[in-house]
Scaffold this motif. Structure first.
Motif, PDB file in Angstrom:
ATOM      1  N   LEU A  66     -10.453   6.909  10.863  1.00 35.68           N
ATOM      2  CA  LEU A  66     -10.649   6.965   9.468  1.00 35.68           C
ATOM      3  C   LEU A  66     -11.581   8.134   9.020  1.00 35.68           C
ATOM      4  CD1 LEU A  66     -11.363   3.234   8.452  1.00 35.68           C
ATOM      5  CD2 LEU A  66      -9.572   4.900   7.596  1.00 35.68           C
TER       6      LEU A  66
ATOM      7  N   TRP B 242      -2.482   7.846   3.184  1.00 39.53           N
ATOM      8  CA  TRP B 242      -2.345   6.623   3.548  1.00 39.53           C
ATOM      9  C   TRP B 242      -2.539   6.215   5.182  1.00 39.53           C
ATOM     10  CZ3 TRP B 242       0.884   4.022   6.976  1.00 39.53           C
ATOM     11  CH2 TRP B 242       1.441   2.765   7.015  1.00 39.53           C
ATOM     12  N   VAL B 243      -3.258   5.236   5.398  1.00 36.58           N
ATOM     13  CA  VAL B 243      -3.729   4.852   6.991  1.00 36.58           C
ATOM     14  C   VAL B 243      -3.004   3.523   7.273  1.00 36.58           C
ATOM     15  CG1 VAL B 243      -5.701   4.465   8.443  1.00 36.58           C
ATOM     16  CG2 VAL B 243      -5.485   6.435   6.828  1.00 36.58           C
ATOM     17  N   ASP B 244      -2.436   3.459   8.387  1.00 35.49           N
ATOM     18  CA  ASP B 244      -2.198   2.205   8.914  1.00 35.49           C
ATOM     19  C   ASP B 244      -3.474   1.410   9.634  1.00 35.49           C
ATOM     20  OD1 ASP B 244      -1.262  -0.274  10.222  1.00 35.49           O
ATOM     21  OD2 ASP B 244       0.654   0.887  10.933  1.00 35.49           O
ATOM     22  N   ILE B 245      -4.109   0.594   9.046  1.00 31.31           N
ATOM     23  CA  ILE B 245      -5.257  -0.110   9.517  1.00 31.31           C
ATOM     24  C   ILE B 245      -5.420  -0.653  10.843  1.00 31.31           C
ATOM     25  CG2 ILE B 245      -5.423  -2.443   8.396  1.00 31.31           C
ATOM     26  CD1 ILE B 245      -8.267   0.434   8.305  1.00 31.31           C
TER      27      ILE B 245
ATOM     28  N   THR C 240      -5.840   2.130   2.332  1.00 32.82           N
ATOM     29  CA  THR C 240      -5.237   1.206   3.726  1.00 32.82           C
ATOM     30  C   THR C 240      -5.176  -0.224   3.150  1.00 32.82           C
ATOM     31  OG1 THR C 240      -5.701   1.204   5.943  1.00 32.82           O
ATOM     32  CG2 THR C 240      -7.738   0.953   4.476  1.00 32.82           C
TER      33      THR C 240
ATOM     34  N   THR D  67       0.965  -1.315  -0.197  1.00 32.38           N
ATOM     35  CA  THR D  67       0.248  -0.120  -0.045  1.00 32.38           C
ATOM     36  C   THR D  67       0.917   1.193  -0.207  1.00 32.38           C
ATOM     37  OG1 THR D  67      -0.160  -0.270   2.458  1.00 32.38           O
ATOM     38  CG2 THR D  67      -1.903  -0.993   1.073  1.00 32.38           C
TER      39      THR D  67
END
Ligand code: ASP
Ligand code: MG
Length: 421
Positions: free
Chosen positions: A168, A138-141, A182, A122
């Motif tokens: 989120l 970009w998000v770290d899930i 993500t 990602t």
């Protein structure tokens, strides 16, 4: 808000990633969450690295391959060195992890290693999409999805996850177009360790996020144009299914249809969120819609074929009938040996089950049972399930084969078959 899910095949090389960019550019939704898997077949490759790591072998050349795969895509996408700093930072964290001693629990080690596929994949796609001018973050899930500690098959903790959803939501502003990218498949346990939801679990991740965010829809982008009524690997004349009810989709995945991960439908059904299965190579085609009242008209027959099955027959050694206490023994042994039952049937003196050809688990099962039960089995059998069957096709499909076992209900026919010799 809508949710898109892209699997490994849809981001397997530079052209595929450019195609994703063009799909995102033509998406009109203001707020979009994109859930992505590891690139191409990288999860399989990471499983190799994991094995090397826990067995104390050298991981250098496998790691090199992993890095080069991503870097050559980055090069083809013309991402410059400055732009690649976040990716290099991840590679070096991964490398550091491989230099440390693996945790004693090999499943925990698995999750630590394999999750890099999604994290690094990602990261790369994010850089590529950003360079295309998309408004993407970009998000770290793992900051959002909370699970128990069952490594490799973690169960979602819905309550604790719900509390994290604002992370989120905070990326979206009214009147402003935003995309959050993500990872699927990965999450975090109560103890702060990385967990995974089981192979092919990204569909489920996407459904969880669609549920939590009250999304208008979820689209799963696949390398086929939608859901077919059979796997073209086994059947010649497949047809596209334009629409399907949640109930039907759940039934199909229960019987082993592998298009979507079995846990995907339930969260969507609970909030009546439609699921679209579309082809990333034919994005303007309608694909398949799975929703509440779909498929009112005459349903088409659907076929699920499982080759390489074993039919096990279990009978008490004292020739007694199969009664409740036997069933308890049998199911307990199945649970303990980790063997999944694909079909079962009992008669007065024997209990039959069809399972995948997993000889290690089967022999574990036999060891547990053999003192009180006689176990016989047929190898190389096939399991065929037909939803909405008609007699003609059934006869055709069973031609040249011996039917070892058959089960019929109003809509479903299941047969265990063996080639006639
Ligand atoms: N990358 C993971 C796998 O290959 C998860 C997924 O693709 O859904 O199983
Ligand atoms: Mg996949």
């Amino acid at each position: 808000m809508i949710v898109y899910k892209f699997g490994g095949a849809s981001v397997r090389n530079a052209d595929a990633i450019r195609n994703v960019a063009s799909i995102l550019k033509s998406c009109e939704a203001e707020h979009l969450v994109v859930v992505q898997s590891a690139l191409g077949k990288m999860t399989n490759h990471l499983e190799t690295i994991w094995k090397e790591w826990i067995e104390g072998e050298k991981t250098d050349s496998s790691l090199e391959h992993f890095k080069n795969y991503h870097l050559s895509i980055a090069k083809e996408l013309k991402l410059n060195d400055v732009c690649l700093v976040p990716l290099q930072a991840m590679f070096s964290d991964f490398e550091k992890m491989l230099q440390a001693t693996p945790p004693r629990d090999s499943d925990q080690a698995y999750d630590q290693i394999v999750s890099w596929g999604e994290l690094i994949g990602t990261c790369l796609v994010h850089l590529a999409l950003e360079s295309e001018g998309l408004p993407i973050e970009w998000v770290d899930i793992r900051h959002v999805l909370r699970t128990d500690s069952t490594h490799r098959a973690a169960e979602l903790d819905w309550e604790r996850t719900r509390k994290q959803t604002d992370i989120l939501k905070s990326h979206f502003e009214k009147g402003q177009r935003n995309i959050v990218l993500t990872q699927g498949f990965i999450a975090e346990s109560t103890f702060g360790n990385t967990t995974t939801l089981g192979r092919e679990g990204s569909d489920y991740s996407a459904a969880i996020l669609a549920y939590l965010l009250d999304a208008q829809s979820l689209t799963i982008w696949k390398d086929v144009p939608g859901m077919l009524n059979a796997d073209p690997k086994w059947f010649n004349h497949t047809v596209m299914i334009p629409s399907l009810s949640y109930k039907e989709a759940i039934e199909l995945s229960y019987y082993g249809a592998s298009v979507i991960h079995p846990k995907t439908i339930k969260p969507l059904q609970n909030k009546s969120i439609p699921l679209f299965v579309k082809g990333f190579l034919s994005p303007t085609e309608k694909g398949t819609e799975i929703s509440e009242n779909a498929m009112a008209e005459q349903p088409v027959p659907m076929y699920i074929f499982k080759p390489k099955q074993i039919l096990i027959s279990i009978s008490p050694r004292d020739f007694s009938f199969i009664v409740e206490s036997n069933l308890r023994d049998i199911f307990e042994a199945f649970a303990l040996s980790g063997l999944t039952i694909n079909l079962m049937q009992n008669s007065a003196i024997s209990f039959s089950v069809c399972v995948n050809e997993d000889m290690e688990r089967i022999s574990r099962f036999i060891d547990l049972m053999s003192s009180n039960y006689a176990i016989r089995y047929n190898q190389e059998v096939e399991l065929l399930t037909i939803r909405h069957f008609d007699e003609n096709t059934v006869r055709q499909l069973a031609q040249g084969k011996e039917v070892l076992l058959e089960q019929r209900s109003r809509h479903t026919l299941r047969m265990v078959l063996r080639k006639k010799v």
